[in-house]
Design a protein around this motif. Structure first.
Motif, mmCIF file in Angstrom:
data_model
loop_
_atom_site.group_PDB
_atom_site.id
_atom_site.type_symbol
_atom_site.label_atom_id
_atom_site.label_comp_id
_atom_site.label_asym_id
_atom_site.label_seq_id
_atom_site.Cartn_x
_atom_site.Cartn_y
_atom_site.Cartn_z
ATOM 1 N N ARG A 72 117.290 89.628 43.537
ATOM 2 C CA ARG A 72 118.219 88.639 42.996
ATOM 3 C C ARG A 72 118.196 88.619 41.468
ATOM 4 N NH1 ARG A 72 115.960 83.522 46.527
ATOM 5 N NH2 ARG A 72 116.177 84.424 48.623
ATOM 6 N N PHE A 73 117.075 89.069 40.910
ATOM 7 C CA PHE A 73 116.882 88.947 39.463
ATOM 8 C C PHE A 73 116.981 90.292 38.737
ATOM 9 C CE2 PHE A 73 114.120 85.917 41.782
ATOM 10 C CZ PHE A 73 114.765 84.737 41.447
ATOM 11 N N THR A 74 117.549 91.306 39.399
ATOM 12 C CA THR A 74 117.593 92.644 38.806
ATOM 13 C C THR A 74 118.174 92.643 37.399
ATOM 14 O OG1 THR A 74 117.679 93.823 40.922
ATOM 15 C CG2 THR A 74 118.607 94.947 39.007
ATOM 16 N N TRP A 75 119.373 92.107 37.248
ATOM 17 C CA TRP A 75 120.025 92.184 35.947
ATOM 18 C C TRP A 75 119.395 91.243 34.932
ATOM 19 C CZ3 TRP A 75 122.581 96.252 34.705
ATOM 20 C CH2 TRP A 75 123.181 97.022 35.711
ATOM 21 N N ALA A 76 118.826 90.133 35.403
ATOM 22 C CA ALA A 76 118.105 89.236 34.485
ATOM 23 C C ALA A 76 116.862 89.932 33.937
ATOM 24 C CB ALA A 76 117.714 87.951 35.207
ATOM 25 N N LEU A 77 116.127 90.622 34.824
ATOM 26 C CA LEU A 77 114.937 91.352 34.393
ATOM 27 C C LEU A 77 115.304 92.515 33.479
ATOM 28 C CD1 LEU A 77 112.890 91.450 37.733
ATOM 29 C CD2 LEU A 77 112.417 90.069 35.703
ATOM 30 N N TYR A 78 116.402 93.174 33.789
ATOM 31 C CA TYR A 78 116.864 94.279 32.941
ATOM 32 C C TYR A 78 117.199 93.762 31.546
ATOM 33 C CZ TYR A 78 119.360 98.568 31.637
ATOM 34 O OH TYR A 78 119.766 99.734 31.015
ATOM 35 N N GLY A 79 117.864 92.612 31.491
ATOM 36 C CA GLY A 79 118.206 92.021 30.204
ATOM 37 C C GLY A 79 116.975 91.580 29.428
ATOM 38 N N ILE A 80 116.023 90.944 30.113
ATOM 39 C CA ILE A 80 114.777 90.523 29.468
ATOM 40 C C ILE A 80 114.042 91.729 28.906
ATOM 41 C CG2 ILE A 80 112.471 89.568 29.910
ATOM 42 C CD1 ILE A 80 113.819 87.687 31.952
ATOM 43 N N ASN A 81 114.035 92.809 29.678
ATOM 44 C CA ASN A 81 113.383 94.045 29.233
ATOM 45 C C ASN A 81 113.993 94.540 27.925
ATOM 46 O OD1 ASN A 81 111.637 96.246 29.391
ATOM 47 N ND2 ASN A 81 113.005 97.425 30.700
ATOM 48 N N LEU A 82 115.316 94.591 27.872
ATOM 49 C CA LEU A 82 115.993 95.067 26.665
ATOM 50 C C LEU A 82 115.745 94.135 25.478
ATOM 51 C CD1 LEU A 82 119.465 96.306 27.980
ATOM 52 C CD2 LEU A 82 117.339 97.588 27.679
ATOM 53 N N ILE A 83 115.747 92.832 25.731
ATOM 54 C CA ILE A 83 115.522 91.859 24.654
ATOM 55 C C ILE A 83 114.122 92.024 24.062
ATOM 56 C CG2 ILE A 83 115.214 89.399 24.158
ATOM 57 C CD1 ILE A 83 117.478 88.872 26.195
ATOM 58 N N LEU A 118 107.191 98.589 34.318
ATOM 59 C CA LEU A 118 107.318 97.845 35.575
ATOM 60 C C LEU A 118 108.729 97.296 35.741
ATOM 61 C CD1 LEU A 118 105.675 96.984 38.018
ATOM 62 C CD2 LEU A 118 105.062 94.892 36.800
ATOM 63 N N PHE A 119 109.302 96.796 34.649
ATOM 64 C CA PHE A 119 110.673 96.295 34.703
ATOM 65 C C PHE A 119 111.648 97.393 35.135
ATOM 66 C CE2 PHE A 119 109.579 92.804 31.473
ATOM 67 C CZ PHE A 119 109.575 91.822 32.454
ATOM 68 N N ILE A 120 111.448 98.598 34.609
ATOM 69 C CA ILE A 120 112.378 99.673 34.942
ATOM 70 C C ILE A 120 112.200 100.105 36.389
ATOM 71 C CG2 ILE A 120 111.075 101.777 34.359
ATOM 72 C CD1 ILE A 120 114.698 100.943 33.397
ATOM 73 N N ILE A 121 110.982 100.058 36.915
ATOM 74 C CA ILE A 121 110.751 100.377 38.330
ATOM 75 C C ILE A 121 111.476 99.378 39.225
ATOM 76 C CG2 ILE A 121 109.004 100.416 40.159
ATOM 77 C CD1 ILE A 121 107.041 101.529 38.032
#
Length: 377
Positions: A72-83, A118-121
């Motif tokens: 459910r949080f894929t794109w939120a985690l992806y965004g946090i990773n980039l930030i 880990l975020f990218i995995i």
């Protein structure tokens, strides 16, 4: 009551060897870090114990959370990773020519690139699972590649070539597991390797410009010939090879090594901690540690093989790829058979961000392991 039944799936052998690695970390650090801070010989051991204890809480929390709900949080985690990765470039603190840390207090910093793995995995697993059966054409590989490329470029800009290489290894393994056409995707991987090799040859033979820092190119030169500069760029690897070679079969004994004890070997409590294992505990000690890793990895592969769905399998194999690549590169660079890249030895090297990221990864494996079979009642 039914929720407790999932604990029957728990892989206790995985937990045993996971615990052995954590115990080995504290034991090895008690000698490897003895003279890093002479006034406080157990400073790094105590801090590592803190990272491990708090990390165990993290392991339990991640394992208790149903991995399927993470989607459910894929794109939120992806965004946090980039930030976080972008923040390093603007507010990060620098050390030894790299900007990889975000200061939290005057004494505590976090290294986002460690958590980025880990975020990218997690995010790539969902991205690929939704494309199951749709990775047959060359153009189908473009979207996953771009998905990984954005955070990879941010990591590379720090600069952190080692972690960038980890991203590539994770991407390749997860693509194959996701069902990418092995002939087409394999030809792309092989072609890329050949192009990189050709570019390096053209650089050294004819001066072709490459997007690498001078010290990164120097490491490649030293890898080819460590004796070319034993007091400069080749100092680390030369001292490491001497340390491991001098250990012989049984080693010099606990706290009897000279390379670490007299600080001849740089970073001997972090990136070059395996050299201390070789020097003080010899071939037997090094093989024993690698055997523990082997069983740990084999159990992790078993968890991946028994995953109840493709998403769980992708999560598990991504973590396995991360651990295996770290182990191979770290042991290889300390032994002189791989270029020096600054990649720590997982669950052994000192470091809060590294330890927490590895612990969270282990928790993710346990989450998949616990839920490998759907409960019927």
């Amino acid at each position: 009551m039914s929720e407790w039944r999932i604990f029957r799936n728990l892989d206790f052998l995985f937990l045993l060897f996971f615990g052995l690695l954590l115990g080995a970390s504290l034991f090895i650090l008690s000698t490897a870090s003895l003279n890093v801070d002479p006034g406080h010989p157990y400073h790094y051991v105590k801090l590592q114990a803190v990272w491990i204890v708090t990390g165990l809480v993290l392991v339990a929390a991640v394992a208790a959370f149903d991995y399927e709900k993470i989607r459910r949080f894929t794109w939120a985690l992806y965004g946090i990773n980039l930030i976080l990765l972008a923040a390093v470039l603007f507010v990060g603190s620098s050390a030894k020519g790299a900007t990889r840390w975000i200061p939290i207090t005057s004494t505590v910093s976090i290294q986002p690139s460690e958590f980025a793995k880990l975020f990218i995995i997690i995010t790539l697993a969902d991205f690929l699972a939704k494309r199951q059966g749709k990775l047959n054409r060359f153009r189908d590989f473009l979207a996953p590649f771009l998905f990984v490329l954005v955070p990879l470029v941010l990591v590379y800009k720090q600069p952190d070539l080692g972690t960038s290489m980890v991203f590539v290894a994770i991407f390749i393994v997860m693509m194959f597991v996701a069902g990418a056409n092995p002939r087409k995707f394999g030809s792309l991987v092989l072609g890329t390797v050949l192009v990189v090799g050709l570019a390096l040859w053209l650089h050294f033979a004819h001066g072709l410009p490459l997007p690498l820092k001078d010290y990164q190119l120097q490491r490649l030169i030293i890898f080819a010939n460590p004796a070319a500069d034993t007091t400069g760029g080749g100092y680390h690897v030369t001292q490491s090879i001497w340390a491991i070679g001098s250990g012989g079969l049984w080693g010099k004994g606990y706290r009897q090594g000279t390379q670490g004890r007299f600080n001849f070997l740089p970073e001997h409590h972090t990136d070059f901690i395996f050299s201390i294992v070789g020097e003080e505990f010899g071939f037997i000690g090094a093989v024993t540690l690698l055997f523990i890793y082997l069983i740990f990895i084999l159990r992790a592969v078993g968890i991946a093989a028994k995953s109840r769905d493709l998403y769980g399998m992708l999560l598990s194999t991504g973590v396995v790829a991360m651990f295996v690549f770290h182990i191979l590169i770290n042991v290889g660079m300390t032994s002189g058979i791989m270029p020096v890249t600054g990649i720590p030895l997982p669950l052994i090297s000192y470091g809060g961000s590294t330890m927490w990221a590895n612990m969270a990864a282990a928790g993710l494996l346990l989450s998949v392991n616990l839920r490998r079979q759907k409960l019927l009642f």
